[in-house]
Design a protein around this motif. Structure first.
Motif, PDB file in Angstrom:
ATOM      1  N   HIS A   1       0.837  -1.206   0.000  1.00 36.98           N
ATOM      2  CA  HIS A   1       0.000   0.000   0.000  1.00 36.98           C
ATOM      3  C   HIS A   1       0.873   1.258   0.000  1.00 36.98           C
ATOM      4  N   ILE A   2       1.937   1.236   0.770  1.00 37.25           N
ATOM      5  CA  ILE A   2       2.857   2.378   0.816  1.00 37.25           C
ATOM      6  C   ILE A   2       3.495   2.587  -0.554  1.00 37.25           C
ATOM      7  N   VAL A   3       3.933   1.518  -1.180  1.00 37.88           N
ATOM      8  CA  VAL A   3       4.533   1.622  -2.522  1.00 37.88           C
ATOM      9  C   VAL A   3       3.524   2.211  -3.504  1.00 37.88           C
ATOM     10  N   ALA A   4       2.274   1.802  -3.427  1.00 36.60           N
ATOM     11  CA  ALA A   4       1.245   2.339  -4.316  1.00 36.60           C
ATOM     12  C   ALA A   4       1.041   3.835  -4.077  1.00 36.60           C
ATOM     13  N   LEU A   5       1.037   4.266  -2.810  1.00 35.89           N
ATOM     14  CA  LEU A   5       0.904   5.695  -2.506  1.00 35.89           C
ATOM     15  C   LEU A   5       2.067   6.487  -3.091  1.00 35.89           C
ATOM     16  N   VAL A   6       3.265   5.950  -2.938  1.00 38.63           N
ATOM     17  CA  VAL A   6       4.456   6.630  -3.467  1.00 38.63           C
ATOM     18  C   VAL A   6       4.399   6.687  -4.986  1.00 38.63           C
TER      19      VAL A   6
END
Length: 125
Positions: free
Chosen positions: A82-87
């Motif tokens: 999820h963090i990678v997708a936000l970035v």
């Protein structure tokens, strides 16, 4: 990247909470709420200018509510993914700082252009 774009700070709640052995494992949701409240009160020390803080929670901490100054996102699966997708969504449009000590996650987000910092950035101690 827009010159005056606010800094997006994405905090890996599980990793930051887990960085201090203070009994967080007995109440993961409460620990995430305390981190959220600290971020809302203190922001990100040493970072001047406008910031948007996103706290990513997973597992037993899912469902923690957002408060003024901190948007909380419950990862539907892996918090790291999820963090990678936000970035990835923010990449190129604004500066991004990811707060985590997870080496694999740090590698993934720096490949997308994010800056990384360790848990002590937002949780001294």
């Amino acid at each position: 990247m827009e010159r005056n774009a606010s800094l997006l700070v994405v905090v890996d709640a599980a990793n930051v909470v887990g960085s201090v052995p203070d009994g967080w494992w007995r109440d993961r949701r409460g620990a995430a709420e305390r981190l959220r409240d600290r971020l809302a009160a203190d922001g990100v020390p040493g970072r001047a200018g406008p910031t948007e803080v996103v706290l990513v929670v997973e597992g037993a901490a899912r469902g923690v509510e957002s408060v003024t100054g901190v948007r909380v996102e419950s990862a539907p699966g892996s918090g790291d993914d999820h963090i990678v997708a936000l970035v990835a969504r923010a990449a190129g449009d604004r500066p991004v700082l990811v707060v985590t000590a997870d080496r694999g996650l740090r590698r993934r987000v720096t490949e997308l252009g994010a800056e990384v910092a360790g848990p002590r950035t937002v949780r001294p101690g």
